[in-house]
Every structure is written in C-alpha cells, then in structure tokens.
Design an enzyme around this catalytic site. Structure first.
Site, PDB file in Angstrom:
ATOM      1  N   ARG A   3     -64.258   1.070 -20.293  1.00 16.98           N
ATOM      2  CA  ARG A   3     -63.546   0.548 -19.114  1.00 16.98           C
ATOM      3  C   ARG A   3     -62.953  -0.833 -19.394  1.00 16.98           C
ATOM      4  O   ARG A   3     -63.545  -1.643 -20.099  1.00 16.98           O
ATOM      5  CB  ARG A   3     -64.477   0.484 -17.905  1.00 16.98           C
ATOM      6  N   GLU A   7     -68.728  -7.895 -14.831  1.00 14.63           N
ATOM      7  CA  GLU A   7     -69.605  -8.126 -13.679  1.00 14.63           C
ATOM      8  C   GLU A   7     -71.070  -8.192 -14.108  1.00 14.63           C
ATOM      9  O   GLU A   7     -71.922  -7.468 -13.597  1.00 14.63           O
ATOM     10  CB  GLU A   7     -69.359  -7.045 -12.622  1.00 14.63           C
ATOM     11  N   GLU A  54     -57.795   5.056 -14.095  1.00 18.31           N
ATOM     12  CA  GLU A  54     -58.966   5.169 -13.215  1.00 18.31           C
ATOM     13  C   GLU A  54     -58.553   4.949 -11.777  1.00 18.31           C
ATOM     14  O   GLU A  54     -58.003   3.903 -11.431  1.00 18.31           O
ATOM     15  CB  GLU A  54     -60.049   4.154 -13.608  1.00 18.31           C
ATOM     16  N   GLU A 107     -63.965   2.618  -1.035  1.00 20.68           N
ATOM     17  CA  GLU A 107     -64.636   1.320  -0.975  1.00 20.68           C
ATOM     18  C   GLU A 107     -63.881   0.311  -0.114  1.00 20.68           C
ATOM     19  O   GLU A 107     -64.456  -0.327   0.759  1.00 20.68           O
ATOM     20  CB  GLU A 107     -64.811   0.771  -2.401  1.00 20.68           C
ATOM     21  N   ASP A 154     -58.859  -4.619  -7.930  1.00 22.88           N
ATOM     22  CA  ASP A 154     -59.978  -3.683  -7.790  1.00 22.88           C
ATOM     23  C   ASP A 154     -59.792  -2.766  -6.588  1.00 22.88           C
ATOM     24  O   ASP A 154     -60.429  -2.986  -5.566  1.00 22.88           O
ATOM     25  CB  ASP A 154     -61.283  -4.477  -7.651  1.00 22.88           C
TER      26      ASP A 154
END
Lengths: 672, 672
Positions: free
Chosen positions: B319, B286, B387, B393, B365
């Site tokens: 990550r 990103e 994770e 979110e 995600d």
C-alpha cells in the site's frame, strides 16, 4: 508487590525521616515510652503510628507501656481517652499538652473518642516534624466538618473513571486486589489528615458494582474492615435503579415493592457492615436512571433511600449534578448552568434529615474557573455538602502541575449572603465536604508526585476550611521534603502560583470547556461547541460568551442572592476572571487593565507559557535538595507541561486570531 | 444461526425469486437439464448454482446430466470447459450462446477455465432475470482486470476497523466463527460478480493476526478452502515487522536473517495453501513499522517480501498510504497530499515484477470528494492497482444513503495524460482494483440494505470499468427488487443522485475532513484542524483552504502531468468541485454560477437537506412495491439521514456564519 513500599514517594507525607540536627539534638532522649488508653484495632493503629513516627524521627523506637505502668506520671507520650463532662470538641476533637519537667517532655493527647485520639496522635507527629513541640504547648483542635469524605470513581474491573494515576487500588478483574496491605496504607494516609468517610466505587454504578450491596457484599465488608481500623466509615455508591436488576419491573420511589426491596437490602448490608456510612447516589444524571423516569422528584428518590437507611444510622448522599445532557446546541433557551438550582431549589425542606445533597463547587463541572454554584446558600432547610475534584480532570490530569488549594480556598471563602454578609460557602456547607480523589495504583499514588499536595490540602481544608493555603502548603512541603528553607520557599511559590498559571495558558476568563471531548485533555476550542452537553462559548468574528444575565440572557445571575446577582449582572462589576462565564463580550471590549479582551487572551497565553518556563527553572534550582528520583520525575512532567502549554497557547491564540482577524499588538508569533 | 438465511435481504442480488408472468411464460419448460464439464468443488458450485437459480426462477429444479448423457446435443444448459487454441479471452473469460430449435432453448457456456465457466453461469442467470436470454444471443465477456480484489479490515477478535455492518463474518474471539456456511455464502456472493481475490484480515496487523502465517495458519487454510470453491484466492495482510515477533532483533529488509525467515515462512504457508494469492502490506503508515525504520526504501521492503513469494507464484501488494501522521499543525511546509508521490515516484522501475502498488484513489483518504492521486500514471514501470473504499467511512457509514459508483466512475474515467490523452485511470491500473469492503455479520451484510449496491457496483466495475453507472444500477435494482419499472425508475434516481446529495450537505468543494475525529461520523469543522494528521482547512474570517499550487503553495499541483497541472494551478480553470482542495479562496470569491463561495456553501447545504427530503418522499412512494421489511428498514435509515443531514447543514452554516460574519442572502435560518 513489596518493592513499591521502598520507593520514597510511596510514603507521601508520612516519611518520618530522621529529624535534622537541631531538632534531633533537641528531642534526643525524649518520648521513649508511650501509653495508649483502650484496646482494639484503632488503638493498635495509634500505638503503631507512635512507634513508627518517633522511631523514624528520633532513631529510637519508644517502648509501649501497658495500662497503669510507668508510675503516677505514666509514659512520656500518653494518649488518654477521657470522658469529661465539660468537653466541647466532640468525639473527633483532641487536646494536646506538652509539659516540661527537668528537661523531660511529656506529651498528653486527650479525647473522648478513638478518632480524636488518632487525629491527636497524627497532629503530635506533624508538630514534631515542624519543630513546634515544646514545654507549655497546648493545642486544642476539632474538625469543622462532620463529614470529611473521599469519593473514588473506581470500577470493579479495575479501571478508574477520570483516573490519572494508574488503576484502582481496590479492584481488579471484579475482585479485590491481592495487595490488601496497600489499602491499609491508604486508610492510614487518609486518617493522618482527618478523612473519616470514603466511597470506594464510582458514582456511575454499572452491573458488577450494583452487586456490591448484594452478591458482592463480601468485597465491601473486607474494605470496611480495613478502613474501620483507621476510623474511616465506608460508603457505597449504589445504582438508583437496582430494583430493575433484581427482578422488579420498576424503580419508582413511591412503589411499595421498591421501598420494601431497599429496606430489606439495607438490612442485609448492615448485618455485614454495621457502621456503614451510607449510600452515595448519582441519579437522573448523564444517562443514569433516576426518579424522573417515574415522574417523581429528586426528593422522592432520595427520601426513599434515606428512609431505608435511617434506622441503621446511615446517611443518603444525593448528588445534584442533574442537567439535560442531550441538549441541542441550536437551543439557546436551555442553560445548563441553571439546572441544579432549577431542579433542587424548589425542593428545599422536603428532604429527610439523613439525606444530604452533594453539590459540585460550580454550576458546570470542575472547570479551571467557575463561579460558585448558586445552590450554596439557596436551601436553608436542606443538608448540603460541597463536592470538589482532587483528580485533575480539567486541570491537567496530573501531567500538569496545578495545585488546587488556592481554588478551593476561594470557593470556601465565597460569600453567598444567604444569612447576610459572612455567609461563606464554608459555613453554609457545615455538613461537610466530599471530593473525587486523584489516587490510583501508581507507586506514588497520584501520578504526579506534587499532586499529593492536592490530596493533603483537600483533607486539611475539610478538617478546617479556615486554614490558609500558605499554611497547608508549608506543612505539606515540610512533611514531604523535610525542613529545607530553599525547598520550602521555591516549592511554595511553584505550588501557590500553579493554578493561575494553568488558567493563563488554557481557557480564559471563566469560559471553560475548550478541551478535547471525552478525555478532556488538551485544547480544542470548538470541541464542545456543537455537542449535546450544553457547554457553548458561541464565539463569532466579533464576540464570545453566553449572556447569562437576567436583563438580556438566560437569567442565571438571578439564582444568586441579590448582592452577588447585582455584581454578576453588570459587565462593569462582574469579577473579570469570570467575565466570559456571565457575559457575551466583544473582542474589543476594554478590560480594567486597559487591554482589549482579545489582547488579554493573547497576553495571558504568552505569559502562561513563560510562567511554565519559570516553574521549570525553579524546579531545576532544587536539584540536589530533593531526592534524585522525585527530582527527575517532576522534571520530566514539567517538561511535558511546557510542551503542552505551548500547544494550548498556540491553538487558543490561532483560533482567536483566525476568527477575529485582529493580531497581537506586540507581533509575537501567532500561527495563521 | 439458520434463521438469518430466511431474511430476504440476506440473499442480496441472488434472490432467484420466481420470474414475473411474462418471463415465466416465456421460459416455462426450458432449461430442464444441465450438464457441467469436469469435477471438483468449483464444478459442484456451478451445478448447484444452476439448479438453485433455474429452480428458483422457473419453479422446476433442472436435472443434472452426467457427462456424456443427453445425446449428442447434450443438456439444455451446458457448461463446457474448452481448450481452444484461438481463445483470446483468458481463463476467466467465457462465451455464452443461446440456440433455439423448435421452441427449445439451449444454452452453451464455454470457457477454458473453471472460473470462466463459473462467471458464465452467473452471467446466464443474470441475463435470465433481466429477460435477455433468447435464441441467437451470443455473449463473450472477460474481465478487464486480472486482480479484482476485496480487502477486509477484520480483526481476529471479531471487530472490524471502519466496519458499519456488525462484527466480522470470519473471526470472533480469536477463532473462526462457528457459522462457516455463512462464509461460503459470502464467497458465492463475491464470485457471482467476478471477485477473484480477498484479503481477509485488517491491514493493521496486530499481535494475534501476525500469527495467521504461523501458529494460526489453520484458520487461513480453512478460509482458503472455502473461497477456493468459488474461484477466489486468499490473500493475507501481514505484519511487515513479523520478524520482531519471531525472535529476530530486526526487520531490516536487507538483513539476510530477515530475508531467510520470510522465505522459510512463505514456504510453510504455501505448503498449507498452495494457491495463496499472496500478501498485502501496510508499512511505514499510521504508526505501522516499515523499511523506513531501517533507513531502507519502500522498494527494499516490498521487494524482500516479493522475492520470498515469487517461486510460489505469489504476489506482494504494497500500500502507498505512507505519510507523516505526526505532523505539527503549525508546520505549513509539509503537505500530506504530496506524500505518496514524493515517496514512491522516485522508486519507479525498482519494484520486482510480482510486486504491485496499491494506491488509494485520492491523495488524502477516501473523502467524499478528492482529486485523483497524481501517482496514477506517474510510475510507468511499476505495477499498480487502484484502492477504493466500499465501506462508507467518510460517506455516511451506511447510516446515510451514498451510492459510490458515480464517484468511482469519475475516478476510473479521469484522464491522467500519462501516455497522452485517453490515459484514464482505468487503463493505467490495468493490474486491477482492490476495495475495502462494507460487509459484516449484520443479517443484510452491509448494514444499510441499499449499501449492497456499492458492493455489487464495485465488483462489476472491477470486472469492466467501462460499464456505465446507469447499467450497473439497473442490474442491481432488478436483481434485488425484481423487474418493477416504478422501483427501477425511482430507486435509480435515488442511488445515482445520492453521492452528490451527501456532498451537498457535508464538506464543500473538495475541502474534506470536517468530521469528528477518530470515528469520522458527523460534522466537526475544526475536528482535524489542530491535529497531527496533516488535514487542515485553515479557515479564518476571510478565506478558507490550503494553496497547493506550484506558484504560491505547496507545489502539489506540479505532481500531475502538465495538462492536469495547468488545470488545477489556476482558480479560474480548476474544476469548482475541487476548488477548495487546491486553493485558498476568499468567502467573497465569485464562482462560475455568480454566487460567492460563502453563498454557495449556504445554498448547497440548504439544498442537500431538501434533497434528502426528496429521497424520503421517493422511497415512501415505493411502499407496497418493495417487501415490507426492507421498506421499513430503509425508511428508518433515511429518516435518520434527514435528521443528521440537518445537523450537518446547521453546523457547517453556523460555523461559516460565525467566522465570516456574512449572512445568507435569502435569510434562511442559520443559528448564531
């Protein structure tokens, strides 16, 4: 900061480059002396402009003759402040005469007003550049609108709402910018095309801006002084609910404490700025407070402020952009298009004489295509001005070329039938025009250099709505790029077709709103579909559009005078460019071209992209004929426009292909 | 700032309210003395906790006996730091024994490690509250994961990326907050459920945060000191391209200057924080810089940092959220779901022993429903941690009740078949777990008080993934609301069904992403459809979904071990809750229930809203049984949830009705 002035595009249409050979030869030795009646900053501005203009165009700066010098005939260029009993052109009108005697040209500019003298001066310099100054020429001109206004949506922190040309030229960090000379340059630019009023701060008035009429009045005063030297009156956007920020617990327009507070505050303001134009107010709109909060009408609110301004000769401009911005998309009874008319029409005759309603051109919000607001011509006993948007919020944000003069001409020429045939918007809004400007602190003022044409064009139309798009375009190109026939022909074509091209690859047939929410850039067909903003297309697998007819719809068409109401009511007579604004239409509906609605959408989007390719090719053909920096800048923007036009084409076509299941009859690429 | 601690919800699950009568009577007069081996801040924390806990629960604060006092038998509660050669539970495990002699209970908590003593202490207090402490009780427990980590996405300016519970509890205006005691309270809260690692700053490391390993190391040191007192190691998220900010012209991981810079910088950091856990890195993700910029692999980047950390015992967590975030929606060849596996699988065996890959639970995600990432079980020779996202979110942003423990249990129990049947994610990620936390400076830490259960539940699962959702839920409710059977029954049901309810009224069958871009709150079916993010559903008037099969699609199913690959490959065997993740499915496709896909969408959305009404009714039934402030707060959130669930239902149903043209067979209201 000085550097910026050496960039060519900074000068806009006031380059005053040396005339080309033919004109140069013709005018050599002329205009060597000038003489201007009166004194004061505005007279100095005229003198400076003549010296700068003639000096630039002819290579020799003319001598300034004091009053009375130069013999009985006076100077070669003479600006006379004459008070003639028979004068009919008003204080802002002027007469321009060119006498020729033994090869010597003598120019006499006459007006009873300082502004008229200034406008006559700029007209002379413009005519000199287009080669029309010659013996025997006689021009009389005067503005057709008293109020020729620019609205800035600048915030004190330096940001510009819907600004696409950098930061504010006025404010930064809650102070005035340090480069006040640039503001003076801006005032000169506006005066050169007849603008006489400017509201310097955003109609959304936040806490800091609320202080412009109080603790920050110094800032307003400084700006007023700068603009005054070019005949421009300052307006301030004020917070309708200011009293709440100054210790009162109400902003009820009928509350005596509120009325008294405003009267006192206005008095304080006029002590500092005696010629303030007045206030501009956005109330009860998009979460701004207003009289509705207290159960009062828009007239109550406007009149309260109008009364406070009256004894100082101030004007209260009240925006009509009032609608329910918390609509539930499931509510099919409310039609945002109806709102302005529904709220304001019943109040006709109730506004004070110094209150003016500022009405956006269309019933929605500056879309690429909308019908004219039915409020024009609906309020015979109310002062009205037309609000346009020069800043390209929905029309490409100065990344895309979209010259709006043709759109504005259509609006001004629209016949409301208010007083029978011929009651055009231009005649209805004879109080004047306002427009949200596209200017920021980018070196070229407008982000896209070709967007300068929109600022120029708006001002010229505000001066005289009967000017043709072609003439305005010709003027702007010649003043900006010089007298090159290739540039004139090519760029005219580019500018004059660009609005239609933009429309072709974006939202079809007046439907509007298929853009990304908030920033309004780029395609998003359902972007506003399930929102609170009242802007829905309701596309399903068969049809698209909201029926706004009296017969089966929201009744919006009934807000027009009968001639237009009948035209819009029927799908057969409705102008097709507005078909999807007024009607819900099946994809298979046959348009007058014989194409189905869906095929029209596909075709116009493929065409639009091809046309942008054409714009690029046209511009490339001008390489070497316009200066290199401007050429490269515009080329880069056009290349970006082409990419983005393809994105628009593909998103729109794919959306309709997916939802309808019907493909392009020519089998061009539509992404599944 | 002190006031906040008097608010009930601030205490979370550490209220230590006086025990109810039966337990009160049972334990009165017990635990009046305590004794803890050793000294230092962590021992003091244990002593303080025992005094506070027993004092709160039983009304009498126990006396602290110095080492050696209390006779041969010692204190009533004794925490012994024992170094036993036969100990198999590690430094963090503990043994808890309760002996009863003549009506006197004696509790002995034993561990070779300070952390083990701390965890045993909290376990004792927990068991006391659920009434399980009694003569003869013997508990041995140790964490199943070495790394039990919390990730904060806090920025130094005090904002929290994806934070829904106020501002950062660590940072404000590029300084540490003034209320450091609150950070200590937070450390205690985390330690009480066995968290041993915390990364305090956002994985998107901006300019200010880059300085946490340099000029702002003081801030990190202070935080490390606070967390250390509760056995928690600090981690820092670092900017992969830090070298560019410190004078080098490259961040090439194979460049000697880069390697040397990091080694020196790590040395400086460890001088200040000798027990720093290590670094957490989001690179090539990103728009964050990474080794790809220099043509290097992810392993090159991670290993370079791992090498620098190695001699200090530090760990480098890397990550795996690497994908093309500039995809063209017209490109149907790229499948974002494939990205992590495609990038990382070929690197198996190439990472240093102190490098750990942090892999998001799903390939996309943190959607409400995704398959488990195929990367789990795909890299046998690489350290991996799972994770999760505690912060909601995509699951209602702590406005909606969405208890995620059931989701996490499904993930942990998912059989990857990496080493044959039984190779669950829980066993594959035996290095540990990390989760993005839902904590901010709201008085109740998590915005929605019931969202505290997600923090509690995550930590308990990180300690022991085999705990059942029911047990965790029971613990949390009892600790938070006390031992009331009605509250336990009602709230358990509410929590345990809430994820499925949320799924029912939001995105169906694993399709995900039908939310508003950027902030990710609320429905927007096409919100990500024409974007660059690689998250498309491609709904048309016939079908929806992307075919990710090997047979006809992007081949994503082939990334799983054969047992799962086969399951997902076919529409018939694919678990239906994931049908739209793996397949493109016609609206008329018949599900196992006999319903069509479209009818299932309608039904689940109508059902979801009814279920939220049920949640509201359930909560209302608890009025008077939970404290008033919490009752009112949760009630208000549930009412908001109901409104918003209706918005989700109506937008989703309307979208599919419009695009398909097929109505609900039960004729319920779908807005046209």
């Amino acid at each position: 900061m000085r550097d910026i002035r050496s960039l060519r595009d900074y000068a806009c249409w006031l380059h005053y480059d040396p005339l080309k050979k033919e004109s140069w030869d013709k005018y050599q030795g002329q205009f060597e002396t000038i003489q201007v009646d009166g004194d004061g900053p505005l007279v100095e501005a005229i003198e400076e402009e003549l010296q700068r203009g003639i000096g630039g165009l002819l290579g020799t700066t003319p001598r300034l003759l004091p009053q009375g010098e130069g013999g009985p005939q006076g100077a070669a260029v003479q600006v006379i402040r004459a008070l003639d009993a028979e004068w009919t052109l008003g204080e802002e009108g002027y007469q321009l005469e060119v006498q020729e005697e033994e090869g010597s040209l003598r120019v006499v500019i006459t007006s009873p007003g300082e502004r008229g003298c200034l406008y006559g001066t700029f007209a002379f310099l413009r005519l000199l550049q287009v080669g029309e100054i010659g013996g025997g020429l006689q021009v009389t001109d005067s503005p057709k609108n008293d109020l020729r206004m620019i609205n800035h949506w600048d915030n004190l922190d330096g940001s510009v709402e819907r600004g696409y040309a950098g930061r504010s030229i006025f404010f930064e960090d809650n102070q005035l910018v340090s480069d006040l000379d640039r503001i003076r340059d801006y005032a000169r630019l506006l005066a050169s095309v007849g603008i006489n009023s400017v509201a310097v701060n955003n109609v959304n008035v936040h806490a800091a801006e609320t202080q412009l009429i109080a603790s920050r009045i110094d800032m307003a005063e400084t700006l007023a002084n700068i603009f005054r030297a070019y005949g421009i009156r300052l307006f301030l956007s004020v917070n309708y609910a200011s009293t709440l920020e100054f210790g009162l617990d109400t902003a009820d327009p009928l509350d005596e404490r509120v009325r008294t507070w405003w009267k006192n505050q206005v008095k304080l303001v006029y002590q500092r700025i005696p010629d303030l134009g007045g206030f501009l107010v956005k109330a009860d709109s998009e979460n701004r407070p207003g009289p509705f909060t207290y159960g009062r009408t828009q007239a109550d609110g406007a009149n309260m402020l109008g009364e406070a301004l009256e004894s100082f000769g101030g004007v209260l401009i009240w925006r009509c952009f009032v609608y329910n911005c918390h609509q539930d998309w499931r509510d099919t009874k409310t039609d945002r298009a109806r709102a302005a008319y529904d709220y304001f029409k019943p109040l006709d005759g109730q506004f004070r004489h110094n209150v003016i309603l500022q009405i956006k051109n269309g019933p929605m919000d500056f879309q690429v295509r909308e019908p004219v607001s039915p409020l024009f011509g609906a309020m015979e006993d109310t002062n009205q001005i037309l609000e346009l948007q020069i800043t390209q919020e929905y029309t490409g944000q100065q990344r895309h070329l979209c010259y709006l003069v043709p759109q504005w001409k259509e609006i001004l020429d629209f016949d409301t039938y208010a007083q029978g045939p011929g009651s055009t918007v231009a005649t209805v809004v004879s109080s004047g025009m306002a427009a949200v400007v596209n200017v920021g602190n980018d070196p070229n003022w407008t982000g896209h250099t070709l967007a300068q044409a929109n600022l120029y064009g708006y001002a010229r139309l505000a001066w005289d709505p009967s000017l043709s798009a072609e003439q305005i375009t010709r003027e702007w190109i010649t003043l900006t790029f010089g007298p090159c026939t290739e540039v004139l022909a090519t760029l005219s074509e580019m500018l004059l077709t660009s609005w239609e091209i933009y429309e072709n690859y974006t939202t079809p047939l007046g439907i509007g709103w298929m853009c990304n929410p908030n920033h309004h850039y780029g395609p998003n067909v359902d972007g506003y579909e399930y929102s609170k903003w009242g802007t829905y297309h309701k596309a399903n697998n068969q049809a698209i559009g909201v029926d706004r007819t009296v017969g089966n719809g929201t009744g919006f068409t009934g807000q027009y005078h009968p001639e237009n109401a009948a035209l819009y009511e029927s799908m057969e007579t409705c102008p097709e460019e507005l078909l999807l604004f007024f009607h819900r239409v099946p994809y298979t509906y046959q348009l007058k071209t014989g194409k189905t609605l869906l095929q029209h959408i596909y075709d116009s989007h493929f065409l639009g992209v091809e046309q942008v390719e054409g714009l690029l090719a046209s511009w490339r053909s001008l390489e070497g004929r316009v200066n290199e920096a401007t050429f490269g800048h515009v080329l880069a923007r056009l290349e970006e426009q082409l990419d983005h036009a393809k994105e628009w084409r593909d998103v729109i076509n794919t959306y309709f292909y997916r939802i309808s299941g019907i493909g392009d009859i020519h089998n061009r690429t539509i992404y599944a």
